[in-house]
Design a protein around this motif. Structure first.
Motif, mmCIF file in Angstrom:
data_model
loop_
_atom_site.group_PDB
_atom_site.id
_atom_site.type_symbol
_atom_site.label_atom_id
_atom_site.label_comp_id
_atom_site.label_asym_id
_atom_site.label_seq_id
_atom_site.Cartn_x
_atom_site.Cartn_y
_atom_site.Cartn_z
ATOM 1 N N ASP B 165 -21.309 -42.062 -64.936
ATOM 2 C CA ASP B 165 -22.561 -42.523 -66.492
ATOM 3 C C ASP B 165 -23.888 -41.682 -65.385
ATOM 4 O O ASP B 165 -24.978 -41.639 -66.227
ATOM 5 N N ALA B 166 -24.244 -42.906 -63.981
ATOM 6 C CA ALA B 166 -25.629 -42.307 -63.762
ATOM 7 C C ALA B 166 -25.140 -41.635 -61.715
ATOM 8 O O ALA B 166 -24.181 -42.105 -62.189
ATOM 9 N N LEU B 167 -25.859 -40.974 -62.091
ATOM 10 C CA LEU B 167 -25.823 -40.877 -60.555
ATOM 11 C C LEU B 167 -27.233 -40.535 -59.142
ATOM 12 O O LEU B 167 -28.134 -40.083 -60.073
ATOM 13 N N MET B 168 -27.139 -41.391 -58.166
ATOM 14 C CA MET B 168 -28.006 -41.979 -57.661
ATOM 15 C C MET B 168 -28.236 -40.611 -56.398
ATOM 16 O O MET B 168 -27.863 -40.228 -55.579
ATOM 17 N N ILE B 169 -29.675 -39.330 -57.159
ATOM 18 C CA ILE B 169 -29.335 -38.594 -56.033
ATOM 19 C C ILE B 169 -30.278 -38.818 -54.917
ATOM 20 O O ILE B 169 -31.594 -39.679 -55.075
ATOM 21 N N LEU B 187 -19.515 -31.329 -70.945
ATOM 22 C CA LEU B 187 -19.304 -32.511 -70.509
ATOM 23 C C LEU B 187 -21.086 -33.405 -70.855
ATOM 24 O O LEU B 187 -22.157 -32.722 -71.381
ATOM 25 N N PRO B 188 -21.114 -34.491 -71.828
ATOM 26 C CA PRO B 188 -22.766 -35.088 -72.612
ATOM 27 C C PRO B 188 -23.392 -35.823 -70.826
ATOM 28 O O PRO B 188 -23.100 -35.333 -69.647
ATOM 29 N N ALA B 189 -24.802 -35.214 -70.832
ATOM 30 C CA ALA B 189 -25.697 -34.784 -69.980
ATOM 31 C C ALA B 189 -25.598 -36.933 -69.174
ATOM 32 O O ALA B 189 -25.874 -37.967 -69.911
ATOM 33 N N LYS B 190 -25.277 -36.705 -67.638
ATOM 34 C CA LYS B 190 -25.346 -38.066 -66.747
ATOM 35 C C LYS B 190 -26.448 -38.200 -67.024
ATOM 36 O O LYS B 190 -27.981 -37.655 -67.295
ATOM 37 N N GLU B 191 -27.035 -39.706 -66.606
ATOM 38 C CA GLU B 191 -28.751 -40.118 -66.285
ATOM 39 C C GLU B 191 -28.846 -40.374 -64.944
ATOM 40 O O GLU B 191 -27.643 -40.593 -63.520
ATOM 41 N N ILE B 192 -29.840 -39.026 -64.421
ATOM 42 C CA ILE B 192 -29.615 -38.951 -63.043
ATOM 43 C C ILE B 192 -30.528 -39.292 -62.188
ATOM 44 O O ILE B 192 -32.249 -39.720 -63.053
ATOM 45 N N VAL B 193 -30.651 -40.697 -61.425
ATOM 46 C CA VAL B 193 -32.308 -40.925 -60.677
ATOM 47 C C VAL B 193 -32.219 -40.670 -59.296
ATOM 48 O O VAL B 193 -31.663 -41.220 -58.492
ATOM 49 N N LYS B 194 -33.535 -39.885 -59.489
ATOM 50 C CA LYS B 194 -34.033 -39.750 -57.743
ATOM 51 C C LYS B 194 -34.355 -41.501 -57.330
ATOM 52 O O LYS B 194 -35.273 -41.665 -57.560
ATOM 53 N N VAL B 195 -33.555 -41.734 -55.819
ATOM 54 C CA VAL B 195 -33.779 -42.906 -55.127
ATOM 55 C C VAL B 195 -33.746 -42.718 -54.002
ATOM 56 O O VAL B 195 -34.749 -43.500 -53.391
ATOM 57 N N GLY B 196 -33.544 -41.303 -53.555
ATOM 58 C CA GLY B 196 -33.344 -41.194 -51.894
ATOM 59 C C GLY B 196 -31.688 -41.779 -51.148
ATOM 60 O O GLY B 196 -31.026 -41.151 -52.088
#
Lengths: 279, 418
Positions: B165-169, B187-196
């Protein structure tokens, strides 16, 4: 009675009756059992046409999807092996809404046609009216035609004509298909030639007509504006029927031909009528 | 002939028959896979209690990925269950108050437990969710993926991250790749979170604390990846010969995966090139020390290239990047890998023909200052928010958890789906 026989009589029985009615009516009007076969074949093929078209549509859609996916499927099959390959493939199919089992949905429409074909055959096999009746060059419809005599041997020509029409029809249908499928169908045509070689001419004639109808189907599927052309042809045939009806003796025969002639004008007139109607 | 039918129908029936046979084979194979899975798994109980956060690790080497995040979550009092498929996972001995660790069995036993898990969030670094035996559980609300290497996210085997569902990039180019794949696959858009990159932050912090290695003779580390494109598969022992010829101290550190997937090849090499004063074979779970005491790294497409270059700030030599993209998501994108643009900026390429000049190449790499600039640039592209990775990851996870549990409370829905 076995289950199979019971199933047979429930499914086929009513259809046989239907064909008997059609055949008898046509026989009465046209006064010739050979010509009645033409009517029977035409009617039967028209009845199953919607089923055929549905099955064809489903298969075409499946073929199109398979074509779209085949490069990546080939890549996946080449790159992975074992369980991983199956699961990657399944995921790819899932993402493309494709199920290898989808071909089954076309089988329902196809299987539904079989009782019709079986009933028509069974009915015709039981008709005694063909004995001693000639149709064109064929002396007796109730036995193999034996039209060609070489040396002391007689050769049945009608099965070959039937196979020829079969092959031409298949060739048209299979345009663009892989060679493997083509060979399978030609193989089937050959198979039927051998097995049906010694059947009575009436039956072989009936099957030849089915093949002609199939050929016409395939021709029209390849031609643009097929519906329009078909409507025009039907209209022309209807005019001929109308004229024949006026010239014929016998009230019922005439009435039948005139009615057919008028009905045949509907497909060509319908689009024009639709345009005239208020929206 | 009762079954005679016209050619069109006949051919269609034939197609159906062939299709049926093909489909039957396909279904049978899938059935066998499911049966094998069913026989190899353990008991599966569905718990009534919903675990707030489960971290799943399929291998002990990923404890370094999760440890900093666990520490941060523990500080904030969030309850975590750390489930590992490695019986000797260092995480099992963690001292965090709020992190309860359990070994859930290996392979299919682990997956069957995960497939029926009752949790709000599952965090993992394992690809292939809902592709292989590990399926999305009906009672898990959200699956979050964190990556365990720097570099592109498309070097997992196909579809590896599609069902998260989400990717931490940690880099914008990663987001571009993810979105392009989603578009291609509908595919439906996943939640993408830039964390480091939390684990790289840890290594950098540790390096800063422990300082550089004590003085030592020039040391070259050979640390290849595994698989058909890797150094040993392509060049065999030739590279070890060349290294020994340089006279420098050599450490060889094969990828941990090689020891299971390529055991035979490694055993052969280790017998042919036994340990000596000049040559070490290294298998430490913790690569910190070996990276610290090496002056230069020779590798292929292993993630350690970025660890070494970006954290330890040292040059690398990489081999012909004829990377075979066939099994990876990258194959679908038809554009050069980001790594291919990064490598020339942080090091030199070594081809099999230049093996004779290896010593000169090593020397020149160590002395050329342009790679330091290159490293700065690459660092900024692929390592967002240095030192903040764990904090930002924890922030996101807790925010997500609160979002999900508020929704449940609003719906009045705490039921378990079976």
């Amino acid at each position: 009675m076995s289950l199979f026989e019971m199933l047979g009589s429930v499914l086929i029985g009513p259809l046989k009756l239907l064909f008997e009615v059609i055949f008898s009516a046509a026989y009465k009007v046209l006064n010739h059992p050979g010509l009645a076969i033409i009517v029977l074949s035409l009617v039967m093929n028209i009845i199953v046409l919607p089923l055929y078209k549905r099955a064809d549509a489903i298969q075409e859609e499946a073929r199109d999807t398979e074509n779209k996916l085949k490069d990546t499927v080939a890549h996946i099959k080449k790159t992975f092996s074992g369980d991983e390959r199956m699961m990657i493939l399944q995921t790819y199919y899932r993402q493309n809404n494709y199920n290898p089992l989808s071909v089954l949905s076309s089988s329902v429409s196809l299987l539904l046609q079989i009782p019709f074909f079986m009933a028509a055959y069974q009915f015709l096999s039981g008709v005694t009216a063909f004995e001693g009746v000639a149709l064109g060059p064929i002396a007796d419809l109730s036995v193999p035609d034996g039209l060609l005599v070489i040396g002391g041997f007689s050769v049945n020509i009608l099965p070959f004509i039937m196979t020829l029409v079969n092959v031409v029809s298949s060739a048209l249908y299979l345009k663009g298909f892989p060679l493997k499928t083509k060979l399978q169908l030609y193989g089937m045509a050959l198979f039927f030639l051998v097995f049906l070689y010694n059947s009575p001419a009436a039956l072989v004639f009936y099957w030849t007509l089915n093949n002609v109808f199939s050929l016409a189907k395939n021709l029209f599927m390849r031609i643009k504006n097929a519906k329009r052309i078909l409507a025009i042809l039907l209209s022309v045939a209807g005019v001929a029927s109308f004229i024949t009806g006026i010239l014929l003796n016998g009230f019922w025969r005439s009435a039948f031909m005139i009615a057919v002639g008028i009905a045949a004008q509907f497909p060509v007139l319908l689009p024009a009528v639709k345009k005239l109607l208020p929206k | 002939m009762i079954l005679y039918i016209d050619p069109g129908t006949g051919s269609m029936l034939f197609t159906v028959l062939l299709g049926l046979i093909g489909a039957a084979f396909y279904s049978l194979r899938m059935l066998f896979i499911k049966l094998r899975f069913a026989f190899s798994r353990g008991k599966t109980d569905i718990s009534d209690k919903k675990i707030p956060l489960v971290i799943f690790s399929d291998d002990k080497r990923y404890w370094t990925i999760f440890a900093p995040i666990c520490r941060e979550l523990d500080k904030r009092g969030m309850d975590v269950v750390y489930m590992t498929a490695s019986p000797d996972d260092p995480g099992l001995k963690n001292k965090f108050e709020h992190v309860h660790a359990e070994f859930i069995g290996e392979g299919n036993k682990a997956f069957s437990k995960l497939n029926f898990l009752n949790a709000t969030i599952v965090l993992s670094t394992t690809p292939g969710l809902d592709v292989y035996q590990w399926k999305r559980s009906k009672n898990v609300d959200y699956y979050i993926h964190i990556f365990h290497t720097a570099g592109e996210v498309t070097r997992y085997r196909m579809f590896g991250i599609d069902y998260y569902d989400a990717l931490m990039i940690a880099g914008d180019y990663q987001q571009t790749d993810i979105r392009d794949l989603e578009a291609q696959r509908n595919l439906p858009a996943k939640e993408i979170v830039k964390v480091g990159i939390p684990f790289m932050d840890e290594m950098a912090a540790r390096l800063a604390k422990e300082g550089p290695a004590p003085a030592h003779p020039r040391t070259v580390l050979l640390a290849p990846t595994w698989g058909p494109s890797a150094i040993f598969k392509i060049h065999g022992g030739k590279i070890i010969d060349a290294l020994l010829k340089t006279g420098y101290h050599v450490i060889i550190r094969p990828h941990p995966q090689s020891f299971s997937s390529e055991k035979e090849m490694l055993d052969k090499l280790m017998a042919e090139y036994p340990e000596s004063e000049q040559l070490e074979w290294n298998r430490d779970t913790d690569n910190f020390d070996v990276l610290r005491r090496s002056d230069i790294l020779i590798s292929d497409f292993s993630g350690v290239v970025f660890d070494f270059s970006l954290i330890y700030d040292k040059p690398v030599i990489y081999t012909d990047p004829n990377f075979n993209l066939a099994p990876y998501d990258a194959w679908f994108l038809d554009r050069p890998l980001w790594t291919l643009s990064a490598l020339p900026r942080i090091g030199k390429e070594l081809s099999i023909d230049s093996l004779d000049n290896l010593k000169e190449m090593i020397d020149s790499c160590l002395e050329d200052s342009r790679y330091a600039e290159g490293r700065k640039e690459v660092r900024s592209e692929t390592w967002a928010y240095p030192t903040e990775g764990a904090i930002r990851s924890a922030d996101y996870i807790m925010e997500k958890y609160s979002q999900l549990t508020n929704k449940e409370t609003e719906r009045g829905d705490t039921s378990v789906t079976v």
